[in-house]
Design a protein around this motif. Structure first.
Motif, short mmCIF file in Angstrom:
data_model
loop_
_atom_site.label_atom_id
_atom_site.label_comp_id
_atom_site.label_asym_id
_atom_site.label_seq_id
_atom_site.Cartn_x
_atom_site.Cartn_y
_atom_site.Cartn_z
N LYS A 48 5.12 -34.24 8.10
CA LYS A 48 4.36 -33.57 9.14
C LYS A 48 5.24 -33.42 10.39
CE LYS A 48 -0.19 -33.37 11.31
NZ LYS A 48 -1.50 -34.04 11.49
N ILE A 49 5.38 -32.17 10.83
CA ILE A 49 6.31 -31.86 11.92
C ILE A 49 5.55 -31.21 13.07
CG2 ILE A 49 8.36 -30.55 12.57
CD1 ILE A 49 9.19 -30.64 9.60
N GLY A 50 5.79 -31.69 14.27
CA GLY A 50 5.24 -31.08 15.47
C GLY A 50 6.32 -30.31 16.20
N ILE A 51 6.00 -29.05 16.56
CA ILE A 51 6.97 -28.17 17.22
C ILE A 51 6.52 -27.91 18.65
CG2 ILE A 51 8.06 -25.90 17.20
CD1 ILE A 51 7.31 -25.77 14.18
N ILE A 52 7.42 -28.12 19.58
CA ILE A 52 7.18 -27.74 20.99
C ILE A 52 8.07 -26.54 21.29
CG2 ILE A 52 7.77 -28.36 23.35
CD1 ILE A 52 5.32 -29.69 22.93
N THR A 53 7.48 -25.46 21.75
CA THR A 53 8.25 -24.29 22.14
C THR A 53 7.40 -23.49 23.12
OG1 THR A 53 9.51 -22.38 21.31
CG2 THR A 53 7.42 -22.85 20.22
N ILE A 54 7.94 -22.39 23.61
CA ILE A 54 7.12 -21.48 24.41
C ILE A 54 6.39 -20.58 23.42
CG2 ILE A 54 7.13 -19.66 26.16
CD1 ILE A 54 9.74 -20.87 27.23
N ASN A 55 5.10 -20.79 23.27
CA ASN A 55 4.37 -20.10 22.21
C ASN A 55 3.23 -19.21 22.72
OD1 ASN A 55 3.09 -22.99 22.55
ND2 ASN A 55 1.45 -21.74 21.69
N SER A 56 3.03 -19.14 24.05
CA SER A 56 1.84 -18.44 24.54
C SER A 56 2.15 -17.23 25.40
CB SER A 56 0.97 -19.40 25.35
OG SER A 56 1.64 -19.85 26.51
N ALA A 57 3.43 -16.94 25.65
CA ALA A 57 3.76 -15.76 26.46
C ALA A 57 3.47 -14.49 25.67
CB ALA A 57 5.23 -15.80 26.86
N TYR A 58 3.01 -13.46 26.35
CA TYR A 58 2.77 -12.17 25.70
C TYR A 58 4.10 -11.42 25.60
CZ TYR A 58 -2.13 -13.21 26.79
OH TYR A 58 -3.37 -13.80 26.90
N ASN A 59 4.99 -12.02 24.85
CA ASN A 59 6.35 -11.56 24.68
C ASN A 59 6.65 -11.60 23.19
OD1 ASN A 59 9.27 -12.50 24.15
ND2 ASN A 59 9.42 -11.68 26.23
N TYR A 60 7.09 -10.48 22.64
CA TYR A 60 7.26 -10.38 21.19
C TYR A 60 8.20 -11.45 20.63
CZ TYR A 60 5.14 -5.84 22.12
OH TYR A 60 4.30 -4.85 22.53
N GLY A 61 9.36 -11.57 21.25
CA GLY A 61 10.32 -12.54 20.75
C GLY A 61 9.81 -13.97 20.82
N CYS A 62 9.09 -14.27 21.88
CA CYS A 62 8.56 -15.63 22.08
C CYS A 62 7.67 -16.05 20.92
CB CYS A 62 7.78 -15.67 23.40
SG CYS A 62 6.80 -17.15 23.61
N VAL A 63 6.67 -15.25 20.60
CA VAL A 63 5.74 -15.67 19.55
C VAL A 63 6.34 -15.52 18.16
CG1 VAL A 63 3.69 -15.23 20.95
CG2 VAL A 63 4.57 -13.41 19.49
N LEU A 64 7.22 -14.55 17.98
CA LEU A 64 7.80 -14.36 16.64
C LEU A 64 8.82 -15.44 16.31
CD1 LEU A 64 8.06 -10.47 16.62
CD2 LEU A 64 6.58 -11.89 15.17
N GLN A 65 9.57 -15.93 17.32
CA GLN A 65 10.49 -17.03 17.02
C GLN A 65 9.71 -18.31 16.72
OE1 GLN A 65 11.24 -19.95 18.97
NE2 GLN A 65 9.71 -19.48 20.53
N ALA A 66 8.59 -18.51 17.42
CA ALA A 66 7.77 -19.70 17.16
C ALA A 66 7.19 -19.65 15.75
CB ALA A 66 6.66 -19.80 18.20
N TRP A 67 6.64 -18.49 15.38
CA TRP A 67 6.10 -18.32 14.04
C TRP A 67 7.18 -18.50 12.98
CZ3 TRP A 67 7.18 -14.73 10.15
CH2 TRP A 67 6.29 -14.72 9.07
N SER A 68 8.37 -18.02 13.26
CA SER A 68 9.46 -18.06 12.28
C SER A 68 9.87 -19.49 11.96
CB SER A 68 10.68 -17.28 12.79
OG SER A 68 10.37 -15.91 12.92
N LEU A 69 10.02 -20.32 12.98
CA LEU A 69 10.40 -21.71 12.73
C LEU A 69 9.31 -22.42 11.93
CD1 LEU A 69 12.28 -24.09 13.03
CD2 LEU A 69 11.29 -24.53 15.30
#
Length: 373
Positions: A2-23
């Motif tokens: 079980k892995i917990g990820i901390i990142t910038i995940n809430s900005a309305y920025n395409y790269g921000c949410v797509l990199q979070a989803w990708s990891l």
């Protein structure tokens, strides 16, 4: 695991949410249970807040009526922004797998947010850029977890060309408990080497951990059914506009662009209301891409589009390094005067590029596998 990820995940920025989803997606494909610890910090979220209430009257009831009328007007005049925000929130809540929201570092610490996980990962994007996070935030350094469990940074980006003395001291202190550290750019590695007594690896952005087929399952096809030149601008940048207009004339391609109002002659359309899924489809459907965005560049490469990237005014290092890694530095153009005189733009040799991507993928996947043991 079980892995917990901390990142910038809430900005309305395409790269921000797509990199979070990708990891997250990559870790799930590897058999792990990965959750994004849902940081909804005001320092990020308020940058994208659509509507702010105002206190114009002493009477609270009058203020309620006043703001209600303002909100109605806002929804009528800013429909594209409202639609875009809804698509991002749907993506964050339904496509990404997240925890309940945490609004501050204090909440993370008091509620023992790291307790459920075997490993904690600081994810990618500019989590270590104090200009983006409004000061270095210990949440992005996993400081809220006081246990000895394994802590890893994956492709964290500093995004700046220099660090203050205070920032150097902060990094030196807060990276000590990491089991493994990786960053996204060589410059970040060079910043950190004198500050920590650990090996620093350089790995690929999380989107490169996946295959194009992963994004094909996510994307919504472009609604434009003829050839077009896609323009994606972050902030205001006249160089991007001039280069896009020049390339539109040279290639005889109409423009599809991400602003709400007309910017160019001969526009085919706009995508100011596009969500992350539409964004991928729009790049896939383009014949040519002009952008100052790191992730728009990356998706242009993944979908083998011809493109020009203009260095971002504030954070140019990450795109320079990306294109160097891909052998595509010729596609980094700083101004209209730098365009080839004969008007010819080389189409990338994507067979060679794919070999470079494969090497990056292998090294980056190996970093995660070795450090998740």
């Amino acid at each position: 695991m079980k892995i917990g990820i901390i990142t910038i995940n809430s900005a309305y920025n395409y790269g921000c949410v797509l990199q979070a989803w990708s990891l997250q997606r990559y870790l799930e494909k590897e058999g792990h249970r990965a959750l994004i610890i849902n940081c909804r910090f005001p320092e990020i979220d308020e940058e994208y807040r659509l509507f702010v209430k105002r206190k114009r009257f002493a009477n609270s009831g009058m203020n309620m009526i006043y703001n209600g009328l303002r909100l109605i007007k806002f929804h009528l005049t800013e429909r594209e922004r409202v639609r875009k925000a809804k698509k991002f929130e749907n993506f964050i809540r339904r496509t990404m797998h997240t925890t309940k929201p945490f609004t501050s570092y204090k909440e993370l610490e008091e509620q023992n947010a790291g307790e459920p996980y075997d490993v904690l990962i600081t994810g990618s994007d500019q989590v270590w850029n104090s200009s983006i996070t409004k000061g270095l935030n210990p949440a992005y350094f996993l400081a809220f977890d006081h246990t000895e469990k394994r802590k890893i940074s994956y492709a964290s980006s500093i995004g700046k060309t220099e660090l203050t003395i205070e920032e150097q001291e902060f990094f030196a202190k807060n990276l000590q408990k990491y089991s493994a550290i990786s960053v996204r750019e060589q410059s970040a590695k060079e910043f950190l080497i004198p500050l920590v007594d650990k090996e620093i690896s350089v790995v690929a952005d999380p989107t490169l951990l996946l295959e194009k087929s992963d994004f094909d399952t996510l994307k919504k096809p472009s609604r434009f059914h003829q050839e077009y030149l896609l323009v994606h601008i972050i902030g205001e940048d006249e160089n991007v506009k001039k280069i896009a207009a020049a390339m539109s004339r040279t290639l005889n391609l109409p423009i599809v662009q991400n602003r709400g109002k007309k910017q160019y002659d001969g526009e085919l359309g706009r995508f100011a209301d596009a969500g992350p899924k539409e964004f991928i489809g729009l790049i896939e459907g383009a014949s040519f891409v002009v952008t100052n965005s790191f992730h728009a560049t990356l998706f242009a490469i993944l979908y083998e589009r011809n493109f020009i990237t203009v260095p971002h005014k504030l954070y140019p290092e990450r795109m320079r390094y990306l294109l160097e890694q891909m052998g595509l530095s010729d596609h980094l153009v700083e101004g209209e005067a730098k365009l080839p005189e004969d008007g010819k733009i080389l189409m990338p040799d994507y067979e060679k590029v794919k070999l470079r991507i494969r090497t990056l993928q292998e090294n980056s996947r190996e970093f995660l596998k070795n450090n998740l043991l």
